[in-house]
Motif scaffolding. Structure first.
Motif, mmCIF file in Angstrom:
data_model
loop_
_atom_site.group_PDB
_atom_site.id
_atom_site.type_symbol
_atom_site.label_atom_id
_atom_site.label_comp_id
_atom_site.label_asym_id
_atom_site.label_seq_id
_atom_site.Cartn_x
_atom_site.Cartn_y
_atom_site.Cartn_z
ATOM 1 N N ILE A 300 0.864 -1.182 0.000
ATOM 2 C CA ILE A 300 0.000 0.000 0.000
ATOM 3 C C ILE A 300 0.899 1.232 0.000
ATOM 4 N N GLU A 301 0.831 1.997 -1.081
ATOM 5 C CA GLU A 301 1.648 3.195 -1.215
ATOM 6 C C GLU A 301 0.746 4.422 -1.308
ATOM 7 N N PHE A 302 1.349 5.624 -1.166
ATOM 8 C CA PHE A 302 0.562 6.853 -1.083
ATOM 9 C C PHE A 302 1.005 7.869 -2.119
ATOM 10 N N GLU A 303 0.021 8.642 -2.620
ATOM 11 C CA GLU A 303 0.301 9.738 -3.544
ATOM 12 C C GLU A 303 -0.484 10.969 -3.085
ATOM 13 N N HIS A 304 0.248 12.045 -2.823
ATOM 14 C CA HIS A 304 -0.340 13.260 -2.284
ATOM 15 C C HIS A 304 -0.877 14.145 -3.404
ATOM 16 N N HIS A 305 -2.062 14.767 -3.166
ATOM 17 C CA HIS A 305 -2.668 15.695 -4.119
ATOM 18 C C HIS A 305 -3.124 16.952 -3.371
#
Length: 323
Positions: A300-305
């Motif tokens: 599970i990885e994260f991408e900031h917006h």
């Protein structure tokens, strides 16, 4: 894009379902009705629409484009003070959180109506907290109109609009599902002779319900799961409907919007809208909580917006599988 056609009698039944929803839920037709949705301009109308006004005297209606920034939507609601508000579930969620964050009140609101999207599990409680108003949900699709209305006696039940549609819920072999089982929704339109849809696979999945105790006699759906692309696939190939309620991620950080995108059986990418990136500790905490809630052992990885995760007016899906 496809162009759809419909008959006047189909519009007649659409209006009947619209009126039925208002009458079932005992709405005060003299109040102001507000709709924040797609394909409308900001305007004031003299009544709630032809189907309602031909039978009852109603209050005015006001509309606003759903592409309007959420803070401006809040200002508009405060200025309009409607009795009822209709919008997509994701927009209602954003509005309610903004209302709570701003400490603003819309004291006139008597009821909230959601449509067009899968209903988040926490949205009813959120609307009650933000507006002290009850939420009712409508199951509909642009191609066929009203599919099912929430029962006023049993809120967990949706009654199929059997006068205008045949709604089948079938398993993977095409057999009818029994009460308690979920399957694919297949629809036949009964009155749209201009563009007949026969056993149309709308792409949704739903659960068949038992006979309702309200004695209305209409078929029952108890849960609308969404599209097949909204199912999570585990590394072993098994699938289930994901659950990750808002309190799970709001307890980590004041995330404004969150969407999970499954890229492979072994990887999920979490898109989140927040003023700043999550810290390493916050990322680790949210990763653990999502893995537990989803029963998912993969990465599970994260991408900031910084910007919203959907274009204005686009339906929001909190989980999308690319498999």
């Amino acid at each position: 894009p496809l162009t759809g056609f419909e008959t006047e009698i189909n519009n007649f039944f659409w209006g009947g379902c619209n009126l039925r929803d208002h009458l079932w839920h005992g709405r005060d037709l003299s109040a102001k009705f507000a709709a924040i949705r797609t394909k409308v301009d900001q305007q004031t109308l003299p009544d709630w629409g032809r189907a309602i006004a031909c039978a009852f005297n109603t209050g005015p209606a006001v509309t606003l484009d759903i592409a309007t920034p959420v803070t401006d939507q809040v200002d508009w609601l405060v200025a309009q003070q409607p009795g009822y508000l209709l919008s997509h579930a994701s927009n209602l969620q954003a509005l309610a959180r903004q209302i709570l964050a701003m400490g603003t009140e819309v004291e006139s609101l008597q009821g909230i109506i959601s449509f067009g999207e899968k209903l988040p599990a926490d949205l009813r409680a959120l609307c009650d907290q933000a507006w002290n108003a009850t939420l009712t949900d409508i199951y509909s699709a642009e191609e066929v109109g009203y599919i099912a209305l929430q029962c006023p006696s049993e809120p967990a039940h949706y009654h199929v609009m059997a006068e205008q549609l045949i709604v089948e819920i079938i398993d993977a072999e095409g057999n009818p599902c029994e009460p308690g089982q979920w399957g694919e929704v297949v629809i036949t339109s009964l009155h749209n002779f201009a563009m007949p849809l026969i056993r149309y696979r709308i792409g949704d999945f739903a659960r068949v319900g038992e006979v309702c105790g309200c004695d209305r006699g209409l078929p029952v759906i108890t849960e609308i799961m969404g599209r097949g692309r909204n199912m999570i696939t585990l590394p072993d190939g098994s699938q289930h409907w994901p659950s990750f309620p808002a309190e799970l991620w709001l307890g980590v950080a004041p995330i404004q919007q969150l969407q999970l995108e499954q890229l492979s059986r072994q990887q999920i990418l979490v898109h989140y809208q927040l003023e700043r990136p999550l810290s390493l500790d916050q990322s680790a905490q949210l990763r653990r909580q999502l893995a537990e809630s989803l029963h998912y052992p993969g990465s599970i990885e994260f991408e900031h917006h910084l910007a919203p995760l959907t274009e204005p007016g686009q339906k929001f899906e909190d989980f999308v599988s690319r498999l």
